[in-house]
Structures are given as C-alpha cells and as structure tokens.
Design an enzyme around this catalytic site. Sequence first.
Site, PDB file in Angstrom:
ATOM      1  N   CYS A 164       0.822  -1.215   0.000  1.00 51.54           N
ATOM      2  CA  CYS A 164       0.000   0.000   0.000  1.00 51.54           C
ATOM      3  C   CYS A 164       0.856   1.265   0.000  1.00 51.54           C
ATOM      4  CB  CYS A 164      -0.989   0.038   1.151  1.00 51.54           C
ATOM      5  SG  CYS A 164      -2.206   1.352   0.861  1.00 51.54           S
ATOM      6  N   CYS A 341      -6.018   2.546  -4.146  1.00 53.49           N
ATOM      7  CA  CYS A 341      -5.476   3.037  -2.887  1.00 53.49           C
ATOM      8  C   CYS A 341      -6.471   4.025  -2.282  1.00 53.49           C
ATOM      9  CB  CYS A 341      -4.125   3.700  -3.161  1.00 53.49           C
ATOM     10  SG  CYS A 341      -3.261   4.032  -1.634  1.00 53.49           S
TER      11      CYS A 341
END
Length: 397
Positions: A164, A341
């Site tokens: 991430c 994201c």
Amino acid sequence: MNNNYKVVIVGGGSAGISVAARLLRQSHSLFNQIAIVEPADKHYYQPLWTLVGGGAAKKEVTEREMQSVIPEGTIWIQEAVNTFLPNENAITTDQGTLITYEYLVVAAGIEVNWNGVKGLQEALGQHEVCSNYSYTHVDYTWETIRSFKGGTALFTHPATPVKCGGAPQKIMYLAEDYFNRSGVRNQTQVVFGSANPAIFDVAKYRATLEKVLERKQIDARFRRNLIEINAEEKIATFEHLDTGAKETVAYDMIHVTPPMQAPTFIKNSPLSDAAGWLDVHKHTLQHNQFANVFGLGDCANLPTSKTGAAIRKQAPVAATNIISLMRDQPLTASYDGYSSCPIVTGYNKLVLAEFDYTKEPCEMMPFNQAVERQSMYILKKDLLPVMYWNGMLKGTM
Ligand SMILES: Cc1cc2nc3c(=O)[nH]c(=O)nc-3n(C[C@H](O)[C@H](O)[C@H](O)COP(=O)(O)OP(=O)(O)OC[C@H]3O[C@@H](n4cnc5c(N)ncnc54)[C@H](O)[C@@H]3O)c2cc1C
C-alpha cells in the site's frame, strides 16, 4: 502422510486464501486436492491498520484465526516453506517435509525489513517511534498521536516497494487532523520525508494530494530516504537520493514506514527475478519459466501498486488460468494491473485512487474519485472489511 497435492498454495494471506476459494468455486473436482502451506496462526486484514493507528478502529477486529479463513476443501499444512524445487515439482519446509504438486501458487507476501533502518528495531514501540506496519505495535501509533504535545511530527516513506504505497501518507493526514482537534496543531510542524519524487505517481490524484499538503501546511521533502534513528536524541537521518547528502531532522514523534523486500526464501530460489521477486507474466500471472507455477500478491514482480485491492482482481485471473492449464486450454484471463489506494486525507475524508498498469485512473464510481469524500471514507472503514471477510476470502468478489 500423503504429501502430494494437485495444487499447493504457498501463503495463507489475502492472495493465497482468495485464490484457493476461487479455485474451489470454479472446479468442484479440486475439493480436498488443494494444500495451503502457511506457518501463521492468524490472518490479518492489514488495510484497517491505518485507521487503528489513527484511533478510528480497534486492532483486534483485523485479526482472525487462520483456521477460520482456510476454505473448506483445502488442507492446511502449518509449516513454512524453505525451498522451491520447481524441476521436481516440489517444495520443502522448515520441518523437513517434502511436498510435491502438479500446480503451484506462490502468494507469500512481502518481507518487512525492520533492520533496514539503523536503530529502528530497538526503538519501535517506545520513545515516540511508531509504525502501522506491525500488528504488535500499531496501537502505539495511536498512543503516540493522542499524547503528542507539539513539536515536529515526522512521517517517512522508504526507497523500496511497500505494501500500500499510500499508507505512509494516510497516517500523516489523520495525525494532522487529530492535532487540530487536540489543539496542538499551532505548535506542530508536520514533516514528510519520502524517497519518492512526488506525493503520488498517478497525475490526477497527485494534483489533489498536492493541494492537501498545501492546505495542511505539511513540509514534504522528496527523494529523502530514512537511514537511521537515534531514539535517545530523537534525531532521524535521511540520505538525499540524488546528491547522497545526509540530512538530520530533530523530531518529537516519528512514524516509520520500514523498507520492504521480496521474501528471502523466494529471492534465494529459481523462481525469482534479478531483484528477488517472484517472476511472473504481468497479464497471465503464470511463472515466466515454469509453466505449472503461478504467483500473485505482494511477492510477485507485477509492476503495479502492492495492495489487497490489486489481489481482488488478480485472484480470479490466476484461478481461471490454472484451471485452463489443467484442461489444456489457452490462458485467456488477463490482469490489467488494476490497483486501488483509498487515501484517507483526514477523519471522514478519502480520495479513492484506482488505476492500472498505464497509471491512468480507472474509476468504478459514477463520480470524480479525486475529490475528497466522506462516503468513500465510510466505504473504507465500514464496508470494505465486510466485503473482504465475507466476499473476497470466500471467492465471491
Ligand atoms: C498499514 C497497511 C495499510 C494497508 N492499506 C491498504 C489499503 O488501504 N488497501 C489495500 O488494498 N491494501 C492495503 N494494504 C496492503 C494489503 O494488506 C496487502 O497488499 C495484502 O495483504 C497482500 O496480500 P498477500 O497475500 O500478498 O500477503 P499477506 O496478506 O501479507 O500474506 C502473506 C502470507 O504468507 C505467509 N508466509 C510468509 N512466509 C511464508 C513461508 N515461508 N511459507 C509459507 N507461507 C509464508 C505469511 O505468514 C502470510 O500469511 C495495507 C497494508 C498495510 C500493512
């Protein structure tokens, strides 16, 4: 004990469990023919760790017994894989077990290198040194933010791929928001030391995030790679990646995103590329050398952002192509590099970045996702965890 399976999956994380569930849904004949080799007792929903660090979720809800997520119809071998012997269609484990397979799926995640920053390992979880990248210590992030009395709050992003790519900055936006609420923002300098050249690499979302940095008056310093923490003196040392110059920052709290790397046992195997990652075709997810090996998730060398959202799109492709291969059919399922994201920019604010290999946005919602929205924050906080446990891990979404 029978140590020969039709399919062996290495890793029972987001990718391994999703692909096992998909395989079973797509081919009933695979019932009790799939083994998952996974040493851990627990399975984690890591995307929520950002909100745990920000005090908006409890860490316990991100952890479940591994047994509870292993799909019925698969055999869990609770051992760690040590070596790959792809020419013999075999793997060996830390218990000395030899396991053979017809098809192998490698989904062992990414290795967090806490020793990659001098002084970090010893300091973590005390002296205002925190990180959301550790389940053990994630609640210390919230403790640190909550009790912060002003000064310099430093956040970092390393010079390696990370899981991430947005998470290192999300916690900074939450902290900045909290400092406003707790009344210490006026006496606080928020600094972001990032090895990246810019705040985000997809232009559309970068434009929004640059405005967020400006609005929040965050001092973002790019091409800075954290190399050392002196926790006693509260000094962080960065290396400037273009000039090699060393730069020190005196901090009052630091949130570290540690360097990460390909798992060592993959790096040391015939399955890795030159950089150590699992070497797979970027569209079919089939290994580039060994046709009966597939790979996905954080350990794979797919040139996209390493996220659970990416795995949601990879798992059906891997499962479909494995079944096609079993049936001597062409591999038609193709992964386009999709990743997402959800960039939390404050409590109740989120930019939902979605993009593919082209680094162009590919948005699912019928509105402009580069705008900060409360609805998307609710999606991340309340809906995505349910979709994960009840949908993605069951192979239905
Ligand atoms: C703070 C944080 C925030 C994040 N935010 C988001 C987000 O907002 N959205 C999003 O989509 N993603 C997010 N992610 C990323 C997401 O959690 C990961 O990309 C995803 O979990 C990767 O899945 P994986 O299966 O590849 O690896 P993991 O889920 O990490 O699983 C790997 C598994 O392999 C096992 N394993 C390791 N070594 C061996 C071995 N030798 N033998 C057998 N098994 C082994 C491990 O025990 C583990 O269970 C975030 C992650 C973090 C840490």
